[in-house]
Design a protein around this motif. Structure first.
Motif, PDB file in Angstrom:
ATOM      1  N   THR A 148       0.835  -1.247  -0.011  1.00 26.60           N
ATOM      2  CA  THR A 148      -0.014   0.147  -0.026  1.00 26.60           C
ATOM      3  C   THR A 148       0.923   1.326  -0.037  1.00 26.60           C
ATOM      4  OG1 THR A 148      -1.865  -1.042   1.280  1.00 26.60           O
ATOM      5  CG2 THR A 148      -1.621   1.169   1.176  1.00 26.60           C
ATOM      6  N   VAL A 149       1.832   1.383   0.975  1.00 26.98           N
ATOM      7  CA  VAL A 149       2.710   2.462   0.912  1.00 26.98           C
ATOM      8  C   VAL A 149       3.508   2.739  -0.560  1.00 26.98           C
ATOM      9  CG1 VAL A 149       4.424   3.534   2.138  1.00 26.98           C
ATOM     10  CG2 VAL A 149       2.886   2.342   3.440  1.00 26.98           C
ATOM     11  N   LEU A 182       1.007   3.770  -3.039  1.00 31.52           N
ATOM     12  CA  LEU A 182       0.863   5.252  -2.870  1.00 31.52           C
ATOM     13  C   LEU A 182       1.941   6.184  -3.203  1.00 31.52           C
ATOM     14  CD1 LEU A 182      -1.416   5.004   0.276  1.00 31.52           C
ATOM     15  CD2 LEU A 182      -2.254   5.417  -2.324  1.00 31.52           C
ATOM     16  N   ASN A 183       3.106   5.858  -2.900  1.00 27.96           N
ATOM     17  CA  ASN A 183       4.299   6.619  -3.147  1.00 27.96           C
ATOM     18  C   ASN A 183       4.579   6.812  -4.594  1.00 27.96           C
ATOM     19  OD1 ASN A 183       4.804   7.186  -0.520  1.00 27.96           O
ATOM     20  ND2 ASN A 183       6.212   5.603  -0.186  1.00 27.96           N
ATOM     21  N   LEU A 185       2.236   6.430  -7.116  1.00 21.83           N
ATOM     22  CA  LEU A 185       1.313   7.606  -7.424  1.00 21.83           C
ATOM     23  C   LEU A 185       1.534   8.874  -7.033  1.00 21.83           C
ATOM     24  CD1 LEU A 185      -1.680   5.134  -7.155  1.00 21.83           C
ATOM     25  CD2 LEU A 185      -0.419   5.518  -9.107  1.00 21.83           C
ATOM     26  N   ALA A 215       1.868  10.051  -3.729  1.00 22.23           N
ATOM     27  CA  ALA A 215       1.414  10.400  -2.309  1.00 22.23           C
ATOM     28  C   ALA A 215       2.581  11.350  -1.805  1.00 22.23           C
ATOM     29  CB  ALA A 215       0.992   9.212  -1.368  1.00 22.23           C
ATOM     30  N   PRO A 216       2.176  12.130  -0.694  1.00 19.12           N
ATOM     31  CA  PRO A 216       3.064  13.034  -0.001  1.00 19.12           C
ATOM     32  C   PRO A 216       3.707  12.241   0.936  1.00 19.12           C
ATOM     33  CG  PRO A 216       0.854  13.595   0.676  1.00 19.12           C
ATOM     34  CD  PRO A 216       0.741  12.680  -0.675  1.00 19.12           C
ATOM     35  N   VAL A 234       2.189  10.297   4.196  1.00 18.86           N
ATOM     36  CA  VAL A 234       1.209   9.453   4.015  1.00 18.86           C
ATOM     37  C   VAL A 234       1.465   8.080   4.834  1.00 18.86           C
ATOM     38  CG1 VAL A 234       0.164   7.671   2.542  1.00 18.86           C
ATOM     39  CG2 VAL A 234       0.091   9.985   1.917  1.00 18.86           C
ATOM     40  N   GLU A 235       2.930   7.646   4.920  1.00 21.19           N
ATOM     41  CA  GLU A 235       3.121   6.297   5.555  1.00 21.19           C
ATOM     42  C   GLU A 235       2.870   6.429   6.952  1.00 21.19           C
ATOM     43  OE1 GLU A 235       7.062   3.163   6.113  1.00 21.19           O
ATOM     44  OE2 GLU A 235       7.269   4.903   4.720  1.00 21.19           O
ATOM     45  N   PHE A 295      -0.893   6.367   7.345  1.00 20.24           N
ATOM     46  CA  PHE A 295      -1.553   5.266   6.966  1.00 20.24           C
ATOM     47  C   PHE A 295      -1.349   4.106   8.311  1.00 20.24           C
ATOM     48  CE2 PHE A 295      -1.229   1.133   5.067  1.00 20.24           C
ATOM     49  CZ  PHE A 295      -2.387   0.778   4.554  1.00 20.24           C
TER      50      PHE A 295
END
Length: 323
Positions: A280-281, A284-285, A287, A289-290, A293-294, A297
């Motif tokens: 997931t992390v 998202l990275n 894509l 994501a800032p 997020v980690e 999340f």
């Protein structure tokens, strides 16, 4: 929804979620996510998180919590380079000393919890803070730099000419050993009984102090080993490294208790949970994501994992009562 479907989803939910996430991120980032490079990076970078989660999971089987795991990883990676480059000890002796330190810290935790009667939260928080203080004293709050033995650095290499990191192999081997220990041997059954019903364990003659202490010792050993592998990867001693593993480790162990053996911490569930968090992390990275997020999340997943674990445990208790 039928009871069989609910049971299947609760048992294999994390595996289904992992497959779903891999599929979604592969569609959204087809040129970067479903690649050998991504797999190799995740397997190498997240292996320490997986080892930390396994270390946390062992005493958690007895309903005990080891908050010193992160500090043990931190001091292990500092000592691994410091003892080699400053005290000039051979790498194999350094490894043995650090593993012995992990067992010793686990023994102290076990004695404080099972003999003295201190809550595992307080006892391991105290020992973890003490380890952090020793780490800062030894490193003086700075990086520890030096040339490590090639044989030691090779501990974090790859399997032959493949892209499979050795750290990933360590996780699989450690997971297999812990699965046998917890699921097939009396030690694991005793820990689970202690975690679910200490009174029943006492009536059946299970020495809680002995098995709880051994669980903490095993946890310290795994954490020390994770620190050794981490330093072989980093090759630089960081005085600030270690604490970032605590939240993901507990998240993985608690989230893993919601699957495979719902309501009970287990090895396969823990490893699946770590894989879900990692995928997931990473997705998202990729894509865009800032950076925050980690931790955001991981924190939300920890709260969710605790809620699901408590719900699953209550369901197991109701089923046991009906039987």
């Amino acid at each position: 929804m039928s009871s069989s479907l609910v049971k299947a989803l609760s048992t294999w939910g994390l595996l289904i979620l992992l497959a779903f996430l891999i599929g979604i991120f592969s569609l959204l980032a087809p040129h970067t996510f479903p690649t050998l490079f991504t797999f190799s990076s995740l397997a190498n970078n997240r292996s320490i998180y997986a080892l930390a989660a396994l270390a946390v999971m062992v005493p958690m089987a007895a309903n005990q919590f080891d908050l010193s795991v992160a500090s043990m990883i931190g001091i292990s990676q500092i000592l691994a380079i410091g003892l080699q480059t400053q005290q000039m000890l051979p790498w194999w002796l350094v490894c043995m000393l650090i593993l012995a330190l992990g067992v010793l810290v686990g023994l102290v935790n076990g004695v404080l919890v099972s003999r003295v009667g201190i809550s595992s939260f307080i006892a391991t928080l105290g020992t973890g803070s003490a380890l952090l203080g020793i780490l800062q004293w030894y490193s003086e709050g700075r990086q520890v730099i030096g040339t490590l033995a090639p044989a030691y650095v090779a501990l974090a290499g790859r399997v032959g000419s493949t892209v499979i990191p050795l750290a990933f192999v360590y996780v699989l081997v450690m997971g297999a050993l812990l699965w046998i220990l917890l699921e097939r041997l009396p030690f694991g059954r005793f820990l689970y009984v202690l975690g679910e019903n200490p009174r029943a364990a006492e009536l059946n003659g299970i020495a809680s102090s002995k098995y709880v202490t051994r669980a903490f010792m095993l946890s310290g050993l795994i954490a020390a080993f994770a620190g050794l592998v981490l330093q072989a990867q980093l090759q630089v001693g960081q005085s600030t490294v270690g604490q970032e593993f605590l939240l993901p480790a507990f998240t993985g162990a608690l989230l893993g208790a919601t699957s495979i053996r719902p309501g009970r911490t287990n090895v396969i569930g823990t490893l699946l949970a770590v894989a879900v968090l990692a995928v997931t992390v990473a997705g998202l990275n990729q894509l865009g994501a800032p950076f925050f997020v980690e931790p955001l999340f991981n924190g939300l997943m920890l709260v969710l994992a605790v809620g699901l674990s408590v719900t699953a445990a209550r369901r197991r208790e109701r089923q046991a009562t009906r039987r």
